[in-house]
Design a protein around this motif. Structure first.
Motif, PDB file in Angstrom:
ATOM      1  N   ARG A  16      73.493  36.269  80.633  1.00  0.00           N
ATOM      2  CA  ARG A  16      73.544  37.194  79.501  1.00  0.00           C
ATOM      3  C   ARG A  16      74.602  38.271  79.755  1.00  0.00           C
ATOM      4  O   ARG A  16      75.384  38.610  78.871  1.00  0.00           O
ATOM      5  CB  ARG A  16      72.183  37.853  79.289  1.00  0.00           C
ATOM      6  CG  ARG A  16      72.244  38.969  78.243  1.00  0.00           C
ATOM      7  CD  ARG A  16      70.935  39.673  78.124  1.00  0.00           C
ATOM      8  NE  ARG A  16      70.134  38.934  77.153  1.00  0.00           N
ATOM      9  CZ  ARG A  16      68.913  39.257  76.807  1.00  0.00           C
ATOM     10  NH1 ARG A  16      68.311  40.283  77.356  1.00  0.00           N
ATOM     11  NH2 ARG A  16      68.274  38.551  75.903  1.00  0.00           N
ATOM     12  N   ALA A  17      74.642  38.794  80.974  1.00  0.00           N
ATOM     13  CA  ALA A  17      75.620  39.831  81.319  1.00  0.00           C
ATOM     14  C   ALA A  17      77.044  39.286  81.211  1.00  0.00           C
ATOM     15  O   ALA A  17      77.928  39.961  80.695  1.00  0.00           O
ATOM     16  CB  ALA A  17      75.348  40.365  82.723  1.00  0.00           C
ATOM     17  N   ILE A  19      78.180  36.865  79.292  1.00  0.00           N
ATOM     18  CA  ILE A  19      78.532  36.706  77.867  1.00  0.00           C
ATOM     19  C   ILE A  19      78.911  38.051  77.260  1.00  0.00           C
ATOM     20  O   ILE A  19      79.935  38.181  76.582  1.00  0.00           O
ATOM     21  CB  ILE A  19      77.359  36.059  77.095  1.00  0.00           C
ATOM     22  CG1 ILE A  19      77.195  34.601  77.528  1.00  0.00           C
ATOM     23  CG2 ILE A  19      77.573  36.160  75.592  1.00  0.00           C
ATOM     24  CD1 ILE A  19      75.896  33.963  77.079  1.00  0.00           C
ATOM     25  N   ASN A  20      78.084  39.058  77.507  1.00  0.00           N
ATOM     26  CA  ASN A  20      78.336  40.373  76.915  1.00  0.00           C
ATOM     27  C   ASN A  20      79.547  41.076  77.522  1.00  0.00           C
ATOM     28  O   ASN A  20      80.298  41.745  76.812  1.00  0.00           O
ATOM     29  CB  ASN A  20      77.084  41.245  77.034  1.00  0.00           C
ATOM     30  CG  ASN A  20      75.970  40.742  76.139  1.00  0.00           C
ATOM     31  OD1 ASN A  20      76.188  40.475  74.959  1.00  0.00           O
ATOM     32  ND2 ASN A  20      74.791  40.579  76.697  1.00  0.00           N
ATOM     33  N   ARG A  23      82.843  39.553  76.187  1.00  0.00           N
ATOM     34  CA  ARG A  23      83.181  40.068  74.848  1.00  0.00           C
ATOM     35  C   ARG A  23      83.933  41.396  74.919  1.00  0.00           C
ATOM     36  O   ARG A  23      84.681  41.739  74.017  1.00  0.00           O
ATOM     37  CB  ARG A  23      81.909  40.272  74.028  1.00  0.00           C
ATOM     38  CG  ARG A  23      81.261  39.005  73.593  1.00  0.00           C
ATOM     39  CD  ARG A  23      80.020  39.284  72.790  1.00  0.00           C
ATOM     40  NE  ARG A  23      79.304  38.056  72.528  1.00  0.00           N
ATOM     41  CZ  ARG A  23      78.009  37.972  72.313  1.00  0.00           C
ATOM     42  NH1 ARG A  23      77.271  39.070  72.294  1.00  0.00           N
ATOM     43  NH2 ARG A  23      77.438  36.813  72.092  1.00  0.00           N
ATOM     44  N   GLN A  24      83.716  42.135  76.006  1.00  0.00           N
ATOM     45  CA  GLN A  24      84.365  43.437  76.170  1.00  0.00           C
ATOM     46  C   GLN A  24      85.677  43.333  76.953  1.00  0.00           C
ATOM     47  O   GLN A  24      86.323  44.343  77.228  1.00  0.00           O
ATOM     48  CB  GLN A  24      83.416  44.380  76.915  1.00  0.00           C
ATOM     49  CG  GLN A  24      82.130  44.650  76.178  1.00  0.00           C
ATOM     50  CD  GLN A  24      81.120  45.392  77.040  1.00  0.00           C
ATOM     51  OE1 GLN A  24      81.475  46.080  77.986  1.00  0.00           O
ATOM     52  NE2 GLN A  24      79.858  45.241  76.696  1.00  0.00           N
ATOM     53  N   THR A  72      75.830  47.511  79.457  1.00  0.00           N
ATOM     54  CA  THR A  72      75.848  46.168  78.870  1.00  0.00           C
ATOM     55  C   THR A  72      74.518  45.470  79.116  1.00  0.00           C
ATOM     56  O   THR A  72      73.929  45.587  80.195  1.00  0.00           O
ATOM     57  CB  THR A  72      76.996  45.344  79.496  1.00  0.00           C
ATOM     58  OG1 THR A  72      78.226  46.038  79.260  1.00  0.00           O
ATOM     59  CG2 THR A  72      77.074  43.963  78.893  1.00  0.00           C
ATOM     60  N   ARG A  73      74.043  44.717  78.112  1.00  0.00           N
ATOM     61  CA  ARG A  73      72.777  43.977  78.250  1.00  0.00           C
ATOM     62  C   ARG A  73      72.863  43.014  79.422  1.00  0.00           C
ATOM     63  O   ARG A  73      73.835  42.284  79.568  1.00  0.00           O
ATOM     64  CB  ARG A  73      72.465  43.207  76.979  1.00  0.00           C
ATOM     65  CG  ARG A  73      72.064  44.133  75.849  1.00  0.00           C
ATOM     66  CD  ARG A  73      71.534  43.381  74.687  1.00  0.00           C
ATOM     67  NE  ARG A  73      70.216  42.859  75.052  1.00  0.00           N
ATOM     68  CZ  ARG A  73      69.455  42.175  74.231  1.00  0.00           C
ATOM     69  NH1 ARG A  73      69.870  41.913  73.016  1.00  0.00           N
ATOM     70  NH2 ARG A  73      68.278  41.741  74.623  1.00  0.00           N
TER      71      ARG A  73
END
Length: 165
Positions: A16-17, A19-20, A23-24, A72-73
């Motif tokens: 999950r980290a 992926i997020n 995106r950044q 970040t998630r």
């Protein structure tokens, strides 16, 4: 200027980290190894993080702030030295990348004894007792057959307590 940093992620949330953070515009890397696991009674090979819950990230703090990355998630926090996130030397990261897929490394990390193999327990309450390996029991334990008072008994022991005879 871009540098490598070490993040601590929430348990089992490295994907999950990634992926997020991707995106950044933050480059992420966490070395993985192939391990043999027992899933539903069958031995299968699976990829697992070499350092569970830890991830290396490469970014420029002037473009993406520390707060943004930390918030970040999936991310828990940076590994810090004092109040400042610790910079990781690039040689360490590149060394991990080069060795990640080596056959020798896979053999070291995924070796399990074969069922029926006689072993000697090197630690724990059964130290010094010879046992017959039966099957793996989770990530860090194995079932062994030991002879107590003339009767075979199946016990679960830590993998690090086992050594080849």
């Amino acid at each position: 200027m871009k540098d490598w940093y070490l993040l601590y992620c929430k348990r089992s949330e490295q994907e999950r980290a990634v992926i997020n953070l991707d995106r950044q515009g933050v480059e992420c890397y966490y070395p993985q190894v192939t391990v043999q696991k027992v899933v539903r009674g069958k031995r299968v090979e699976a990829f697992e993080p070499l350092f569970p819950s830890y991830m290396f990230v490469y970014f420029d703090p002037e473009v993406v702030t520390y707060t943004t990355v930390r918030s970040t998630r999936g991310v828990a926090n940076f590994i810090r030295q004092g109040a400042v996130p610790q910079v990781v030397q690039p040689d360490l990261i590149y060394g991990l990348m080069v060795n990640e897929d080596s056959e020798e490394q896979r053999k070291k990390l995924s070796h399990l004894p074969q069922p029926g193999e006689t072993l000697k327990l090197s630690k724990g309450q059964f130290k010094g007792i010879e046992a017959i390996y039966q099957e793996p029991d989770g990530e860090k334990r194995s079932f062994m057959l030991i002879n107590l008072l003339g009767k075979p008994v199946k016990v679960s022991v830590k993998n690090e307590d086992i050594r080849n005879k």
